[in-house]
Design a protein around this motif. Structure first.
Motif, PDB file in Angstrom:
ATOM      1  N   ASN A   2       0.836  -1.193   0.000  1.00 10.80           N
ATOM      2  CA  ASN A   2       0.000   0.000   0.000  1.00 10.80           C
ATOM      3  C   ASN A   2       0.872   1.245   0.000  1.00 10.80           C
ATOM      4  N   ASP A   3       0.293   2.330  -0.491  1.00 11.29           N
ATOM      5  CA  ASP A   3       1.004   3.594  -0.469  1.00 11.29           C
ATOM      6  C   ASP A   3       1.100   4.088   0.977  1.00 11.29           C
ATOM      7  N   GLU A  60      12.139  -1.724   1.395  1.00 11.46           N
ATOM      8  CA  GLU A  60      11.038  -0.782   1.251  1.00 11.46           C
ATOM      9  C   GLU A  60      11.561   0.515   0.639  1.00 11.46           C
ATOM     10  N   ARG A  87       6.372   2.020  -2.381  1.00 10.80           N
ATOM     11  CA  ARG A  87       5.194   2.748  -1.912  1.00 10.80           C
ATOM     12  C   ARG A  87       5.263   4.186  -2.418  1.00 10.80           C
TER      13      ARG A  87
END
Length: 99
Positions: A2-3, A60, A87
């Motif tokens: 998810n953002d 990430e 993200r």
């Protein structure tokens, strides 16, 4: 993945859990304002930098621009090349600086 919201990113930074942050705006935009610790790779240069980012493939990564459009393109490009934890910063640096 998810953002990420500006609030969530700021909270992570305060906890010293800052992800890799890539600013896909132009250098002059980056010079005006940027997120501490981010690296500037303009969207137009990103395809040529994919190999340089290979070590980050499973880390990430938060991509951002001014409002979210260019970084959405950057996120899609990185995902197409196997980056699996990308993200987009919702609202871009505009939202980040407003918060």
């Amino acid at each position: 993945m998810n953002d990420i919201t500006p609030a969530e990113l700021k909270e992570r930074q305060q906890q010293n859990q800052t992800p890799v942050i890539i600013d896909v705006r132009e250098p002059w935009e980056y010079e005006e304002t940027h997120i501490d610790g981010s690296q500037n790779i303009p969207l137009g240069e990103l395809p040529g930098k994919i190999e340089d980012l290979e070590d980050l493939k499973h880390q990430e990564i938060v991509v951002h621009c001014k409002g979210g459009g260019r970084s959405a393109t950057a996120k899609a490009l990185l995902q197409q090349h196997g980056f699996d934890k990308v993200r987009n910063l919702l609202g871009g640096i505009t939202a980040y600086n407003a918060g």
